[in-house]
Design an enzyme around this catalytic site. Structure first.
Site, short mmCIF file in Angstrom:
data_model
loop_
_atom_site.label_atom_id
_atom_site.label_comp_id
_atom_site.label_asym_id
_atom_site.label_seq_id
_atom_site.Cartn_x
_atom_site.Cartn_y
_atom_site.Cartn_z
N SER A 1 -5.49 -0.50 10.62
CA SER A 1 -5.90 -1.72 9.95
C SER A 1 -7.29 -2.14 10.41
O SER A 1 -7.65 -1.98 11.59
CB SER A 1 -4.92 -2.86 10.26
OG SER A 1 -5.40 -4.10 9.78
N TYR B 1 -0.27 -8.75 15.80
CA TYR B 1 -0.27 -7.79 14.70
C TYR B 1 -1.44 -6.83 14.82
O TYR B 1 -1.28 -5.60 14.72
CB TYR B 1 -0.33 -8.51 13.34
CG TYR B 1 -0.53 -7.54 12.19
CD1 TYR B 1 0.53 -6.77 11.72
CD2 TYR B 1 -1.78 -7.36 11.60
CE1 TYR B 1 0.35 -5.85 10.69
CE2 TYR B 1 -1.97 -6.46 10.57
CZ TYR B 1 -0.89 -5.71 10.12
OH TYR B 1 -1.07 -4.79 9.11
N ILE C 1 0.83 -1.20 0.00
CA ILE C 1 0.00 0.00 0.00
C ILE C 1 0.87 1.26 0.00
O ILE C 1 0.56 2.24 -0.67
CB ILE C 1 -0.95 -0.02 1.21
CG1 ILE C 1 -1.99 -1.14 1.03
CG2 ILE C 1 -1.66 1.33 1.37
CD1 ILE C 1 -2.83 -1.39 2.26
N GLY C 2 1.97 1.22 0.74
CA GLY C 2 2.84 2.39 0.81
C GLY C 2 3.37 2.82 -0.54
O GLY C 2 3.49 4.02 -0.82
#
Length: 317
Positions: free
Chosen positions: A157, A182, A33-34
């Site tokens: 997220s 996570y 995504i970055g």
């Protein structure tokens, strides 16, 4: 139709406003995504800096952006969020007098045990995803404060929505489950973003902090960007049913890009995909109930200061 309406057209992910003269940093901008956040921001005329711990991957991403965005101003700095002692030097290497936005995007996601630690002794996902960005913000703050209206955009997220922090076990020492750890590391980032904005407002800062999330973003629905991502025809066909519910990483980048560029975005807001929070164009959505818990946010902030040895204080320049 009023002049105000005329001056604020609907947001169009394919026609972004110009940002000549502005400087943006995207952590983890060399992939996923970055990368698409960086590619889309590069089309605005801004200078985009990719923060990456892997110089070779960063150079590949730069070449890809330049091939798709002629004349783009894109470069890279070495940035390792797992090494807290390196971050001050990394910020100095930005070699800029101001920073208009940082997108806290980089992240580590482990699928299997065993539990791993950074060189500083922190659980790897919490230490990189949250503590690394927490510490990085400290060193970036003078550059952000030097810009007219800078933004700290934190990539959360959807996995964090169902998680809750265990403030007595932030580093998953008592019980370690990779997916849960996570999700909690991303939730910690989101708490940090919301609490950061509260403190910025209290300090009268011109900097705003915005939290975003990409919804459901799959590689199989993401356009190819060789050499680091190549989508086969077979993968595209197999993923077609999923496209009804989720999207590719290029679309997962949209909330962050809007949070950087749209003057209507405000600090403390949460932006995500329009359709069930999983896909579609970006929208401002209600801050999740657990993210609004001031007590948890304050305790996490204090713990983060202790764990990093960094006091963000009132976050002044």
């Amino acid at each position: 139709m009023s002049s105000t309406t005329l001056s604020t057209p609907p947001w169009n992910v394919n026609q972004l406003p110009g940002a000549d003269g502005r400087v943006f940093l995207v952590t983890g901008g060399n992939g996923g995504i970055g990368y698409f956040v960086a590619e889309q921001l590069s089309a605005t005329g801004a200078t985009v800096v990719l923060g990456s711990r892997n110089p070779a991957r960063a150079e590949g991403a730069i070449a890809s952006i330049r091939a798709r965005v002629p004349g783009s101003r894109v470069r890279a700095v070495r940035l390792d969020l797992a090494d807290l002692s390196s971050l001050e030097t990394a910020v100095e290497s930005l070699a800029t007098e101001h920073l208009d936005a940082v997108v806290h995007n980089a992240g580590v996601a482990l699928d299997d045990p065993p539990r791993r630690e950074t060189g500083d002794g922190h659980e790897l996902m919490f230490g990189t995803n949250h503590l690394g960005h927490f510490a990085l913000t400290r060193w970036l703050m003078p550059l952000l404060s030097a810009a007219p209206a800078a933004r700290v955009v934190t990539m959360g997220s959807f996995a964090a929505k169902s998680e809750r922090l265990d403030l007595n076990d932030l580093q998953s020492q008592k019980e370690y489950k990779p997916k849960r750890t996570y999700g909690r590391s991303k939730l910690a980032q989101m708490y940090f973003s919301v609490e950061l904005d509260r403190r910025l407002r209290a300090a009268g800062s011109t900097v705003a902090s915005v939290v975003v999330h990409p919804g459901g973003a799959l590689d199989s629905l993401t356009p190819s960007r060789p050499p680091f991502h190549v989508r086969t025809a077979g993968a595209r066909l197999r993923a077609a049913p999923a496209a009804l519910l989720v999207q590719g990483k290029h679309a997962g980048a949209w909330p962050a890009v809007r949070a950087v560029l749209d003057p209507a975005v405000r600090g403390g807001q949460l932006w995500g995909p329009r359709v069930f929070g999983l896909r579609g164009e970006p929208r401002n959505e209600p801050v999740w109930d657990h993210l609004a818990d001031l007590s948890v946010a304050a305790r996490l902030w204090d713990a983060s200061c202790d764990l990093t040895g960094i006091d963000l204080g009132v976050v002044s320049g």
